[in-house]
Scaffold this active site. Structure first.
Site, PDB file in Angstrom:
ATOM      1  CE  LYS A 117      -4.198  -1.728   1.829  1.00 44.07           C
ATOM      2  NZ  LYS A 117      -5.352  -1.703   2.878  1.00 44.07           N
ATOM      3  CG  ASP A 148      -8.282   0.821   3.407  1.00 47.02           C
ATOM      4  OD1 ASP A 148      -9.055   0.171   2.865  1.00 47.02           O
ATOM      5  OD2 ASP A 148      -6.912   0.566   3.377  1.00 47.02           O
TER       6      ASP A 148
HETATM    7  P1  NAP Z   1       0.163  -3.197   9.585  1.00 48.77           P
HETATM    8  O1  NAP Z   1       0.289  -2.067   8.674  1.00 48.77           O
HETATM    9  O2  NAP Z   1       0.914  -4.447   9.638  1.00 48.77           O
HETATM   10  O3  NAP Z   1      -0.047  -2.735  10.872  1.00 48.77           O
HETATM   11  C1  NAP Z   1      -0.375  -3.530  11.993  1.00 48.77           C
HETATM   12  C2  NAP Z   1      -0.354  -2.932  13.656  1.00 48.77           C
HETATM   13  O4  NAP Z   1      -0.613  -3.897  14.612  1.00 48.77           O
HETATM   14  C3  NAP Z   1       0.972  -2.211  14.103  1.00 48.77           C
HETATM   15  O5  NAP Z   1       0.428  -1.249  14.541  1.00 48.77           O
HETATM   16  C4  NAP Z   1       1.583  -3.361  14.932  1.00 48.77           C
HETATM   17  O6  NAP Z   1       2.025  -2.889  15.977  1.00 48.77           O
HETATM   18  C5  NAP Z   1       0.166  -3.840  15.445  1.00 48.77           C
HETATM   19  N1  NAP Z   1       0.354  -5.247  15.982  1.00 48.77           N
HETATM   20  C6  NAP Z   1       0.654  -6.492  15.289  1.00 48.77           C
HETATM   21  N2  NAP Z   1       0.963  -7.496  16.288  1.00 48.77           N
HETATM   22  C7  NAP Z   1       0.635  -7.220  17.425  1.00 48.77           C
HETATM   23  C8  NAP Z   1       0.824  -7.658  18.541  1.00 48.77           C
HETATM   24  N3  NAP Z   1       0.964  -9.020  18.823  1.00 48.77           N
HETATM   25  N4  NAP Z   1       0.367  -6.923  19.579  1.00 48.77           N
HETATM   26  C9  NAP Z   1       0.485  -5.622  19.453  1.00 48.77           C
HETATM   27  N5  NAP Z   1       0.461  -5.083  18.407  1.00 48.77           N
HETATM   28  C10 NAP Z   1       0.339  -5.662  17.453  1.00 48.77           C
HETATM   29  O7  NAP Z   1      -1.317  -3.873   9.298  1.00 48.77           O
HETATM   30  P2  NAP Z   1      -2.752  -3.029   8.645  1.00 48.77           P
HETATM   31  O8  NAP Z   1      -2.463  -3.010   6.989  1.00 48.77           O
HETATM   32  O9  NAP Z   1      -2.694  -1.795   9.439  1.00 48.77           O
HETATM   33  O10 NAP Z   1      -4.035  -4.112   9.115  1.00 48.77           O
HETATM   34  C11 NAP Z   1      -3.956  -4.376  10.422  1.00 48.77           C
HETATM   35  C12 NAP Z   1      -5.420  -5.073  10.609  1.00 48.77           C
HETATM   36  O11 NAP Z   1      -6.381  -4.139   9.945  1.00 48.77           O
HETATM   37  C13 NAP Z   1      -5.603  -6.284   9.717  1.00 48.77           C
HETATM   38  O12 NAP Z   1      -6.469  -7.153  10.796  1.00 48.77           O
HETATM   39  C14 NAP Z   1      -6.354  -6.113   8.500  1.00 48.77           C
HETATM   40  O13 NAP Z   1      -7.096  -7.300   8.076  1.00 48.77           O
HETATM   41  C15 NAP Z   1      -7.315  -5.075   8.992  1.00 48.77           C
HETATM   42  N6  NAP Z   1      -7.737  -4.276   8.143  1.00 48.77           N
HETATM   43  C16 NAP Z   1      -9.140  -4.339   7.794  1.00 48.77           C
HETATM   44  C17 NAP Z   1      -9.671  -3.303   6.795  1.00 48.77           C
HETATM   45  C18 NAP Z   1     -11.056  -3.535   6.374  1.00 48.77           C
HETATM   46  O14 NAP Z   1     -11.644  -3.098   5.530  1.00 48.77           O
HETATM   47  N7  NAP Z   1     -12.068  -4.203   7.467  1.00 48.77           N
HETATM   48  C19 NAP Z   1      -8.893  -2.545   5.907  1.00 48.77           C
HETATM   49  C20 NAP Z   1      -7.467  -2.647   6.387  1.00 48.77           C
HETATM   50  C21 NAP Z   1      -7.028  -3.622   7.344  1.00 48.77           C
HETATM   51  P3  NAP Z   1       3.885  -2.483  15.746  1.00 48.77           P
HETATM   52  O15 NAP Z   1       3.850  -0.944  15.096  1.00 48.77           O
HETATM   53  O16 NAP Z   1       4.353  -2.381  17.171  1.00 48.77           O
HETATM   54  O17 NAP Z   1       4.480  -3.271  14.938  1.00 48.77           O
END
Ligand code: NAP
Length: 285
Positions: free
Chosen positions: A71, A107
């Site tokens: 992205k 988003d």
């Molecule tokens: P990302 O950029 O990888 O960010 C993940 C975030 O979660 C980071 O802040 C990370 O913290 C934190 N995290 C991951 N594992 C963790 C743990 N074990 N303990 C505490 N914090 C943790 O991912 P993203 O693209 O933002 O997506 C995140 C979620 O949103 C996913 O589940 C995705 O499916 C969902 N999502 C849904 C939609 C929808 O349309 N519903 C759209 C986009 C995303 P750190 O910075 O400390 O690593």
């Protein structure tokens, strides 16, 4: 749907990409409007991303989407990006405009439309707690701020990433604080704010028993609890919140609404929102 010499192509780029619901949602939309279009997936290696975008342009692909982990990385390869994408710093939708291949981000607006669709009044709300500071959190935080949310509290494991996000919000004129990822801090934030948005993958399949460190008794009927995870449809966090009488929203609402906004970028036709929603429901049934 007959594929013939006039069929227009749409794709989603990602890696891994096997989990995506986008082909089901958009192909249903195309069928419902009898559009001669098809939406497929392309798993791309990072080192080939530039070549992949050049290929999409050369082949005259009509548009599509980008998902994890491209992205942000796709931006240098596009001819331009929208104001929303610049603010958020990420792209999830590809489209042609004036002969150029551009990216935008649906988003954030998708999240806002979904939240409003569930009856949440953003303007007038005192503030929100956002768990996480990754790509989805950026879209949520920037869009909430632009929609009139007074204050944001970002709680993230990685301090640098959390701090970068609050600096971005402050640069845009909003009020934001960073709080370290800690059980006591999450409890304290829930005493101050009534909108909670989980943007971490904690609680997603296959680890559905895990979730962010939110105890059920910290939640009251005044809280509105959102989880961006859509698989499972109802996470442990959402179930706990429902048991406490909170209003809740799962990730499927945002998935649908960001798809509706993307469709609006590609076509002038009225978006077949109900058909897209039914297809997502069918997939989970
Ligand atoms: P990302 O950029 O990888 O960010 C993940 C975030 O979660 C980071 O802040 C990370 O913290 C934190 N995290 C991951 N594992 C963790 C743990 N074990 N303990 C505490 N914090 C943790 O991912 P993203 O693209 O933002 O997506 C995140 C979620 O949103 C996913 O589940 C995705 O499916 C969902 N999502 C849904 C939609 C929808 O349309 N519903 C759209 C986009 C995303 P750190 O910075 O400390 O690593």
């Amino acid at each position: 749907m007959e594929i013939n010499g006039k069929t227009k192509n749409f794709v989603i780029l990602g890696n891994p990409i096997g989990h995506t619901l986008s082909p089901a949602m958009y192909n249903t939309a195309f069928r419902s409007l009898k559009l001669n279009c098809i939406y497929t997936v392309c798993q791309v290696e990072l080192e080939n991303l530039g070549a992949a975008v050049a290929g999409l342009k050369a082949l005259g692909i009509q548009g599509g989407n980008v998902t994890i982990p491209f992205k942000e990385k796709i931006i240098p390869f596009l001819d331009g990006i929208s104001e929303e994408s610049k603010l958020i710093g990420a792209v999830n939708t590809l489209y042609w405009t004036k002969g150029q291949f551009w990216g935008t981000n649906t988003d954030g607006i998708g999240f806002i439309r979904a939240l409003q669709g569930r009856g949440y009044a953003i303007q007038g709300s005192p503030g929100a707690v956002i768990l996480g500071a990754g790509g989805a959190a950026k879209a949520v935080a920037v869009s909430l701020m632009m929609a009139g949310m007074k204050k944001l509290c970002i709680i993230n494991r990685n301090k640098e990433r959390g701090t970068m996000l609050i600096e971005k919000i402050r640069e845009l004129g909003g009020e934001a604080v960073f709080v370290e990822w800690d059980t006591a801090n999450i409890k304290a934030a829930l005493e101050e704010y009534c909108l909670l948005v989980n943007t971490t993958p904690l609680g997603m399949v296959p680890d559905i028993e895990k979730g962010p460190q939110v105890e059920q008794e910290w939640l009251t009927p005044q809280h509105f609890v959102v989880d961006l995870i859509y698989n499972p449809r109802e996470t442990q966090l959402v179930k706990k919140a429902q048991a406490q009488g909170c209003k809740t929203m799962g990730g499927l609402d945002m998935l649908l609404e960001q798809g509706v906004v993307a469709f609006e970028h590609w076509f002038k036709e009225k978006v077949p929102r109900e058909a897209m929603a039914r297809e997502l429901e069918r997939w989970f049934a």
